[in-house]
Design a protein around this motif. Structure first.
Motif, mmCIF file in Angstrom:
data_model
loop_
_atom_site.group_PDB
_atom_site.id
_atom_site.type_symbol
_atom_site.label_atom_id
_atom_site.label_comp_id
_atom_site.label_asym_id
_atom_site.label_seq_id
_atom_site.Cartn_x
_atom_site.Cartn_y
_atom_site.Cartn_z
ATOM 1 N N VAL A 34 19.924 -11.815 -106.413
ATOM 2 C CA VAL A 34 20.842 -10.685 -106.550
ATOM 3 C C VAL A 34 20.128 -9.381 -106.880
ATOM 4 O O VAL A 34 19.177 -9.353 -107.648
ATOM 5 N N ARG A 35 20.647 -8.310 -106.275
ATOM 6 C CA ARG A 35 20.252 -6.945 -106.621
ATOM 7 C C ARG A 35 21.487 -6.234 -107.143
ATOM 8 O O ARG A 35 22.581 -6.406 -106.604
ATOM 9 N N PHE A 36 21.320 -5.418 -108.177
ATOM 10 C CA PHE A 36 22.406 -4.604 -108.719
ATOM 11 C C PHE A 36 22.248 -3.197 -108.151
ATOM 12 O O PHE A 36 21.219 -2.558 -108.361
ATOM 13 N N VAL A 37 23.246 -2.711 -107.426
ATOM 14 C CA VAL A 37 23.145 -1.452 -106.691
ATOM 15 C C VAL A 37 24.141 -0.439 -107.264
ATOM 16 O O VAL A 37 25.327 -0.741 -107.406
ATOM 17 N N VAL A 38 23.647 0.763 -107.558
ATOM 18 C CA VAL A 38 24.502 1.864 -108.010
ATOM 19 C C VAL A 38 24.251 3.058 -107.091
ATOM 20 O O VAL A 38 23.108 3.489 -106.923
ATOM 21 N N ARG A 39 25.321 3.575 -106.493
ATOM 22 C CA ARG A 39 25.220 4.797 -105.686
ATOM 23 C C ARG A 39 25.344 5.979 -106.645
ATOM 24 O O ARG A 39 26.415 6.262 -107.174
ATOM 25 N N GLN A 40 24.222 6.654 -106.892
ATOM 26 C CA GLN A 40 24.169 7.686 -107.929
ATOM 27 C C GLN A 40 25.054 8.890 -107.621
ATOM 28 O O GLN A 40 25.671 9.458 -108.528
ATOM 29 N N ALA A 41 25.154 9.288 -106.368
ATOM 30 C CA ALA A 41 26.010 10.430 -106.031
ATOM 31 C C ALA A 41 27.475 10.107 -106.339
ATOM 32 O O ALA A 41 28.202 10.955 -106.890
ATOM 33 N N ALA A 42 27.901 8.909 -106.031
ATOM 34 C CA ALA A 42 29.275 8.499 -106.334
ATOM 35 C C ALA A 42 29.485 8.402 -107.836
ATOM 36 O O ALA A 42 30.537 8.798 -108.357
ATOM 37 N N ARG A 43 28.507 7.904 -108.574
ATOM 38 C CA ARG A 43 28.625 7.807 -110.022
ATOM 39 C C ARG A 43 28.765 9.189 -110.650
ATOM 40 O O ARG A 43 29.606 9.413 -111.520
ATOM 41 N N ARG A 44 27.964 10.137 -110.188
ATOM 42 C CA ARG A 44 28.062 11.509 -110.718
ATOM 43 C C ARG A 44 29.424 12.126 -110.402
ATOM 44 O O ARG A 44 29.999 12.832 -111.232
ATOM 45 N N ARG A 45 29.953 11.832 -109.211
ATOM 46 C CA ARG A 45 31.270 12.335 -108.825
ATOM 47 C C ARG A 45 32.362 11.770 -109.739
ATOM 48 O O ARG A 45 33.276 12.476 -110.159
ATOM 49 N N ILE A 46 32.251 10.496 -110.090
ATOM 50 C CA ILE A 46 33.215 9.869 -110.999
ATOM 51 C C ILE A 46 33.175 10.541 -112.362
ATOM 52 O O ILE A 46 34.217 10.854 -112.950
ATOM 53 N N VAL A 47 31.983 10.772 -112.872
ATOM 54 C CA VAL A 47 31.834 11.411 -114.182
ATOM 55 C C VAL A 47 32.416 12.825 -114.139
ATOM 56 O O VAL A 47 33.100 13.258 -115.073
ATOM 57 N N ARG A 48 32.185 13.531 -113.049
ATOM 58 C CA ARG A 48 32.652 14.911 -112.919
ATOM 59 C C ARG A 48 34.175 14.985 -112.754
ATOM 60 O O ARG A 48 34.839 15.787 -113.400
ATOM 61 N N THR A 49 34.758 14.119 -111.906
ATOM 62 C CA THR A 49 36.188 14.222 -111.581
ATOM 63 C C THR A 49 37.073 13.298 -112.405
ATOM 64 O O THR A 49 38.294 13.451 -112.379
ATOM 65 N N MET A 50 36.466 12.304 -113.094
ATOM 66 C CA MET A 50 37.223 11.318 -113.881
ATOM 67 C C MET A 50 38.189 10.509 -113.012
ATOM 68 O O MET A 50 39.232 10.071 -113.468
ATOM 69 N N GLN A 51 37.845 10.301 -111.745
ATOM 70 C CA GLN A 51 38.653 9.487 -110.840
ATOM 71 C C GLN A 51 37.829 8.288 -110.392
ATOM 72 O O GLN A 51 36.650 8.417 -110.077
#
Length: 117
Positions: A34-51
């Motif tokens: 297994v690899r754990f994958v995080v899309r950083q641009a999407a994560r930053r968008r979530i933090v910014r928009t709270m959606q």
């Protein structure tokens, strides 16, 4: 064949993707290599928009192994940091075996795999 899996909060199940297409929803899933994958641009968008949106998933090979014995709990929150972490806060990028439970918990075995049936 490698699959991606992420928690579908509304369904209360794990969504399974193959080649970027959702092919099903399952209550539990066990993956190897297994690899754990995080899309950083999407994560930053979530933090910014709270959606909410899918910004992280686990990627691995489905297996019929039993529940991992000495597994460690793995967590992810886009607000807590940029990576999946163990309970003590240690970032984790890969695991030998991962158990995705019906309760939404993710448990990982790092090294040699021992299972209980």
């Amino acid at each position: 064949m490698r699959l991606d899996a992420y928690r579908h909060i509304r369904r209360g199940a794990w969504s399974v993707r193959r080649s970027s297409r959702v092919v099903g929803h399952v209550p539990t899933l066990i993956l190897a290599d297994v690899r754990f994958v995080v899309r950083q641009a999407a994560r930053r968008r979530i933090v910014r928009t709270m959606q909410r949106e899918v910004c992280a998933h686990v990627q691995g090979i489905p297996t019929d192994a039993a529940r991992p014995l000495e597994a460690r709990r793995v967590r992810f929150s886009p607000y807590a940091g940029p990576a999946f972490t163990l309970e003590d806060g240690t970032p984790i990028a890969a695991a030998a075996l991962v158990f995705l439970g019906v309760d939404g918990a993710c448990w990982a075995v790092m090294g040699d795999v021992e299972c209980v049936r």
